[in-house]
Design a protein around this motif. Structure first.
Motif, PDB file in Angstrom:
ATOM      1  N   ALA A  36       0.959  -1.182  -0.148  1.00 18.46           N
ATOM      2  CA  ALA A  36       0.050   0.163   0.160  1.00 18.46           C
ATOM      3  C   ALA A  36       0.927   1.125  -0.053  1.00 18.46           C
ATOM      4  O   ALA A  36       0.609   2.225  -0.680  1.00 18.46           O
ATOM      5  CB  ALA A  36      -0.748   0.017   1.073  1.00 18.46           C
ATOM      6  N   VAL A  37       1.849   1.353   0.778  1.00 12.06           N
ATOM      7  CA  VAL A  37       2.928   2.352   0.932  1.00 12.06           C
ATOM      8  C   VAL A  37       3.589   2.492  -0.318  1.00 12.06           C
ATOM      9  O   VAL A  37       3.605   3.811  -0.987  1.00 12.06           O
ATOM     10  CB  VAL A  37       3.609   2.372   2.074  1.00 12.06           C
ATOM     11  CG1 VAL A  37       4.801   3.473   1.977  1.00 12.06           C
ATOM     12  CG2 VAL A  37       2.877   2.336   3.338  1.00 12.06           C
ATOM     13  N   LEU A  38       4.316   1.403  -0.907  1.00  8.80           N
ATOM     14  CA  LEU A  38       4.570   1.636  -2.167  1.00  8.80           C
ATOM     15  C   LEU A  38       3.962   2.022  -3.437  1.00  8.80           C
ATOM     16  O   LEU A  38       4.331   2.624  -4.184  1.00  8.80           O
ATOM     17  CB  LEU A  38       5.456   0.246  -2.475  1.00  8.80           C
ATOM     18  CG  LEU A  38       6.721   0.058  -1.934  1.00  8.80           C
ATOM     19  CD1 LEU A  38       7.193  -1.346  -1.824  1.00  8.80           C
ATOM     20  CD2 LEU A  38       7.738   1.043  -1.792  1.00  8.80           C
ATOM     21  N   GLY A  39       2.442   1.694  -3.454  1.00  7.02           N
ATOM     22  CA  GLY A  39       1.697   1.859  -4.574  1.00  7.02           C
ATOM     23  C   GLY A  39       1.286   3.245  -4.523  1.00  7.02           C
ATOM     24  O   GLY A  39       0.978   3.752  -5.437  1.00  7.02           O
ATOM     25  N   LEU A  40       1.084   3.878  -3.253  1.00  6.29           N
ATOM     26  CA  LEU A  40       0.537   4.960  -3.196  1.00  6.29           C
ATOM     27  C   LEU A  40       1.605   6.255  -2.816  1.00  6.29           C
ATOM     28  O   LEU A  40       1.637   7.393  -2.884  1.00  6.29           O
ATOM     29  CB  LEU A  40      -0.282   5.401  -1.754  1.00  6.29           C
ATOM     30  CG  LEU A  40      -1.572   4.479  -2.058  1.00  6.29           C
ATOM     31  CD1 LEU A  40      -2.489   4.430  -0.801  1.00  6.29           C
ATOM     32  CD2 LEU A  40      -2.386   4.963  -3.357  1.00  6.29           C
ATOM     33  N   GLY A  41       2.908   5.618  -2.768  1.00  7.20           N
ATOM     34  CA  GLY A  41       3.940   6.798  -2.403  1.00  7.20           C
ATOM     35  C   GLY A  41       4.532   7.392  -3.548  1.00  7.20           C
ATOM     36  O   GLY A  41       4.938   8.567  -3.280  1.00  7.20           O
ATOM     37  N   TRP A  42       3.941   7.492  -4.826  1.00  6.42           N
ATOM     38  CA  TRP A  42       4.314   8.179  -5.869  1.00  6.42           C
ATOM     39  C   TRP A  42       3.783   9.817  -5.862  1.00  6.42           C
ATOM     40  O   TRP A  42       4.136  10.646  -6.284  1.00  6.42           O
ATOM     41  CB  TRP A  42       4.179   7.785  -7.065  1.00  6.42           C
ATOM     42  CG  TRP A  42       2.535   7.478  -7.373  1.00  6.42           C
ATOM     43  CD1 TRP A  42       2.135   6.193  -7.214  1.00  6.42           C
ATOM     44  CD2 TRP A  42       1.931   8.425  -7.988  1.00  6.42           C
ATOM     45  NE1 TRP A  42       0.677   6.625  -7.645  1.00  6.42           N
ATOM     46  CE2 TRP A  42       0.455   7.743  -8.184  1.00  6.42           C
ATOM     47  CE3 TRP A  42       2.027   9.782  -8.728  1.00  6.42           C
ATOM     48  CZ2 TRP A  42      -0.638   8.363  -8.647  1.00  6.42           C
ATOM     49  CZ3 TRP A  42       0.802  10.339  -8.963  1.00  6.42           C
ATOM     50  CH2 TRP A  42      -0.404   9.706  -9.032  1.00  6.42           C
ATOM     51  N   ALA A  43       2.604   9.683  -5.068  1.00  7.26           N
ATOM     52  CA  ALA A  43       1.559  10.780  -5.164  1.00  7.26           C
ATOM     53  C   ALA A  43       1.932  11.877  -4.057  1.00  7.26           C
ATOM     54  O   ALA A  43       2.110  12.863  -4.615  1.00  7.26           O
ATOM     55  CB  ALA A  43       0.159  10.323  -4.369  1.00  7.26           C
TER      56      ALA A  43
END
Length: 69
Positions: free
Chosen positions: A47-54
């Motif tokens: 979850a952190v890696l998936g949303l971290g780009w934002a």
């Protein structure tokens, strides 16, 4: 600078950033999350890696959406 120009510049910055970020996230997920036994920790890492780009892209997105003078 017009809104259209800002969006073009933002897209030219955002696309390579997201591609590079995705490659780095895949490597991190492979070497950290896949070795964990806990499903909860694995989910949190994904979850952190998936949303971290934002987070790093939010200032750019706000700049792109700024109205013309």
């Amino acid at each position: 600078m017009t809104s259209r120009t800002r969006k073009l510049i933002g897209a030219l910055i955002m696309v390579p950033f997201v591609v590079i970020y995705a490659l780095i996230a895949m490597v991190l997920a492979q070497y950290t999350a896949m070795k964990l036994e806990s499903q909860v920790l694995r989910f949190l890492i994904f979850a952190v890696l998936g949303l971290g780009w934002a987070l790093p892209m939010m200032p750019l997105i706000k700049w792109m959406e700024k109205r013309d003078a």
